[in-house]
Design a protein around this motif. Structure first.
Motif, short mmCIF file in Angstrom:
data_model
loop_
_atom_site.label_atom_id
_atom_site.label_comp_id
_atom_site.label_asym_id
_atom_site.label_seq_id
_atom_site.Cartn_x
_atom_site.Cartn_y
_atom_site.Cartn_z
N VAL A 182 -6.52 -6.85 -6.90
CA VAL A 182 -6.09 -5.73 -7.76
C VAL A 182 -4.58 -5.79 -7.97
CG1 VAL A 182 -7.98 -4.10 -7.38
CG2 VAL A 182 -6.17 -4.28 -5.67
N GLY A 183 -4.06 -6.99 -8.03
CA GLY A 183 -2.64 -7.17 -8.33
C GLY A 183 -1.70 -6.57 -7.31
N GLY A 184 -2.16 -6.45 -6.06
CA GLY A 184 -1.31 -5.92 -5.01
C GLY A 184 -1.30 -4.41 -4.89
N ASP A 185 -1.95 -3.71 -5.81
CA ASP A 185 -1.99 -2.24 -5.77
C ASP A 185 -3.23 -1.79 -5.01
OD1 ASP A 185 -1.99 0.49 -6.11
OD2 ASP A 185 -1.63 0.43 -8.28
N GLN A 186 -3.06 -1.54 -3.71
CA GLN A 186 -4.21 -1.24 -2.86
C GLN A 186 -4.94 0.04 -3.24
OE1 GLN A 186 -1.01 -1.83 -0.50
NE2 GLN A 186 -1.30 -0.13 0.91
N THR A 187 -4.28 0.95 -3.96
CA THR A 187 -4.93 2.21 -4.34
C THR A 187 -5.93 2.02 -5.48
OG1 THR A 187 -3.16 2.81 -5.89
CG2 THR A 187 -2.93 3.55 -3.61
N LYS A 188 -5.96 0.82 -6.07
CA LYS A 188 -6.92 0.54 -7.15
C LYS A 188 -8.18 -0.15 -6.65
CE LYS A 188 -3.44 0.19 -10.85
NZ LYS A 188 -2.83 -0.71 -11.85
N PHE A 208 -10.72 0.81 -4.71
CA PHE A 208 -11.99 1.54 -4.80
C PHE A 208 -12.52 1.55 -6.23
CE2 PHE A 208 -14.78 5.26 -5.01
CZ PHE A 208 -15.56 5.06 -3.89
N THR A 209 -11.65 1.78 -7.19
CA THR A 209 -12.06 1.78 -8.60
C THR A 209 -12.59 0.42 -9.00
OG1 THR A 209 -10.43 3.48 -9.19
CG2 THR A 209 -11.27 2.11 -10.97
N ALA A 210 -11.96 -0.64 -8.54
CA ALA A 210 -12.41 -2.00 -8.86
C ALA A 210 -13.78 -2.27 -8.26
CB ALA A 210 -11.40 -3.02 -8.35
N MET A 211 -14.06 -1.71 -7.08
CA MET A 211 -15.38 -1.85 -6.48
C MET A 211 -16.43 -1.12 -7.30
SD MET A 211 -14.97 -1.60 -2.38
CE MET A 211 -16.69 -2.03 -2.16
N ARG A 212 -16.12 0.09 -7.74
CA ARG A 212 -17.07 0.87 -8.54
C ARG A 212 -17.46 0.10 -9.80
NH1 ARG A 212 -15.61 7.02 -9.51
NH2 ARG A 212 -17.83 6.97 -10.02
N GLN A 213 -16.50 -0.62 -10.35
CA GLN A 213 -16.73 -1.34 -11.59
C GLN A 213 -17.38 -2.71 -11.36
OE1 GLN A 213 -12.69 -1.40 -12.97
NE2 GLN A 213 -12.83 0.61 -13.95
N GLY A 214 -17.51 -3.11 -10.09
CA GLY A 214 -18.09 -4.40 -9.79
C GLY A 214 -17.12 -5.55 -9.93
N VAL A 215 -15.82 -5.23 -10.14
CA VAL A 215 -14.79 -6.28 -10.22
C VAL A 215 -14.59 -6.90 -8.85
CG1 VAL A 215 -12.36 -6.75 -10.72
CG2 VAL A 215 -13.66 -5.16 -12.17
N ILE A 216 -14.62 -6.06 -7.81
CA ILE A 216 -14.57 -6.52 -6.43
C ILE A 216 -15.97 -6.38 -5.86
CG2 ILE A 216 -13.71 -5.97 -4.12
CD1 ILE A 216 -11.12 -5.05 -5.38
N ASP A 217 -16.46 -7.42 -5.21
CA ASP A 217 -17.81 -7.39 -4.67
C ASP A 217 -17.91 -6.51 -3.43
OD1 ASP A 217 -18.76 -9.31 -6.56
OD2 ASP A 217 -17.82 -10.89 -5.36
#
Length: 344
Positions: free
Chosen positions: A76-82, A84-93
């Motif tokens: 997430v480009g180093g922004d740890q606060t993003k 959870f959102t990336a997980m919801r979207q399936g970007v992070i497994d």
């Protein structure tokens, strides 16, 4: 001729209907690699326990399921606060995430950042293993992320480059790096400090240049990151908040696994979560005399607060606690407070 034709048609229909059936669990096609996000990698306990999860999954699945840990919140480009959102979207497994970093999207996770709610490890266990912990997993699970197990990063202690901190007055004017949660901003503002939000990737350079004076993190992070080399010579043990971790899988990804493999992922996450707690509690901790002696040998002043000194910090942040109790949800906080009071 007719009989042969009918037999051929019957065979063709059987093959077609079989092709429409879902494949058996053992034959399911999975990704070659599943990305697991963490903020800290090895040698930090956080990263070590994430890798333990990956190793256990590979071993138990006989190489069918491969997890790769991506530290530094690089997904997430180093922004740890993003994260959870990336997980919801399936970007992070998958992720081994901090409740602090997920709290901007899951307000209830701010529970663990309420100042001085948890006085010891038994208090953390009472919360995560009780009604409050179940409610939190229900909340997370309703947001397209499947929580599997609790882990731990440790109690967060305070360090700075300017002076010893024994009272709230000693924090006045100090620029303290905090994570991206409004609750942390308000807590340090109430103590007279100047909180500055930044990612961990930016924190060490900022400490090195003096852009910020101090930070708060578990001792394992302080030692592994060698924060004494970036001017952090004043360390205060105050245990004002703890940092539980959650082992989790994105719901869209979770749904692609068979029931058997979902069970495997959950069981291995529970083992890795228990391992992270062991590392956080028996490794480099504020209760280990050898650790503290080694830190002091680096020229660091270690301040151990008396109960009266700690209460002064608690009193100074009570208004913040009460405000955020209402924002998090009084029933949830009440359940946590009752669990802490009844802990053994």
């Amino acid at each position: 001729m007719t009989k042969r034709l009918l037999a051929a048609l019957a065979l063709g229909a059987a093959i077609a209907s079989t092709a429409l059936l879902p494949p058996p669990a053992a034959a399911q096609t999975y990704k070659p690699e599943y990305k697991v996000s963490t903020v800290l990698g090895a040698p930090f306990p956080w990263g070590v326990s994430a890798q333990r999860w990956a190793d256990l999954v590979k071993e138990r699945s006989q190489g069918r399921i491969n997890l790769k840990v991506y530290p530094g919140a690089q997904l997430v480009g180093g922004d740890q606060t993003k994260e959870f959102t990336a997980m919801r979207q399936g970007v992070i497994d998958m992720a081994v995430g901090s409740t602090i970093n997920w709290s901007p999207q899951v307000a209830e996770l701010n529970l663990f950042a309420l100042p001085f709610l948890m006085p010891d490890h038994a208090a953390i266990d009472a919360i995560t293993g009780g009604e409050a912990g179940k409610k939190l997993f229900d909340v997370v699970g309703a947001k397209d992320v499947v929580p599997l197990a609790w882990g731990e990063n440790g109690f967060r202690e305070l360090s700075n480059s300017k002076r010893d901190v024994r009272t709230p007055a000693d924090l006045k004017g100090l620029k303290i790096r905090v994570v991206g949660s409004p609750l942390f901003n308000e807590t340090f503002t109430a103590l007279g400090a100047n909180p500055t939000q930044m990612s961990w990737a930016d924190a060490q350079p900022a400490l090195s240049t003096g852009a910020v004076d101090g930070q708060e993190n578990p001792l394992a992070v302080y030692v592994a990151a060698k924060l004494n080399t970036v001017g952090q010579k004043h360390l205060t043990l105050w245990g004002y908040v703890a940092d539980p971790l959650i082992f989790a899988v994105s719901k869209p990804v979770w749904d692609t696994f068979s029931a058997e493999d979902q069970k495997l992922l959950r069981e291995t996450a529970l083992e890795a979560g228990a391992y992270s707690k062991q590392l956080a509690r028996t490794g480099i901790t504020e209760t280990d005399p050898a650790t503290l002696k080694a830190i002091e040998a680096l020229g660091v002043t270690v301040i151990r607060l008396t109960p009266a000194e700690q209460k002064a910090f608690q009193d100074a942040t009570k208004a913040v606690y009460d405000k955020w109790k209402a924002r998090i949800g009084a029933p949830l906080v009440d359940a946590a407070e009752k669990a802490v009071a009844a802990r053994k």
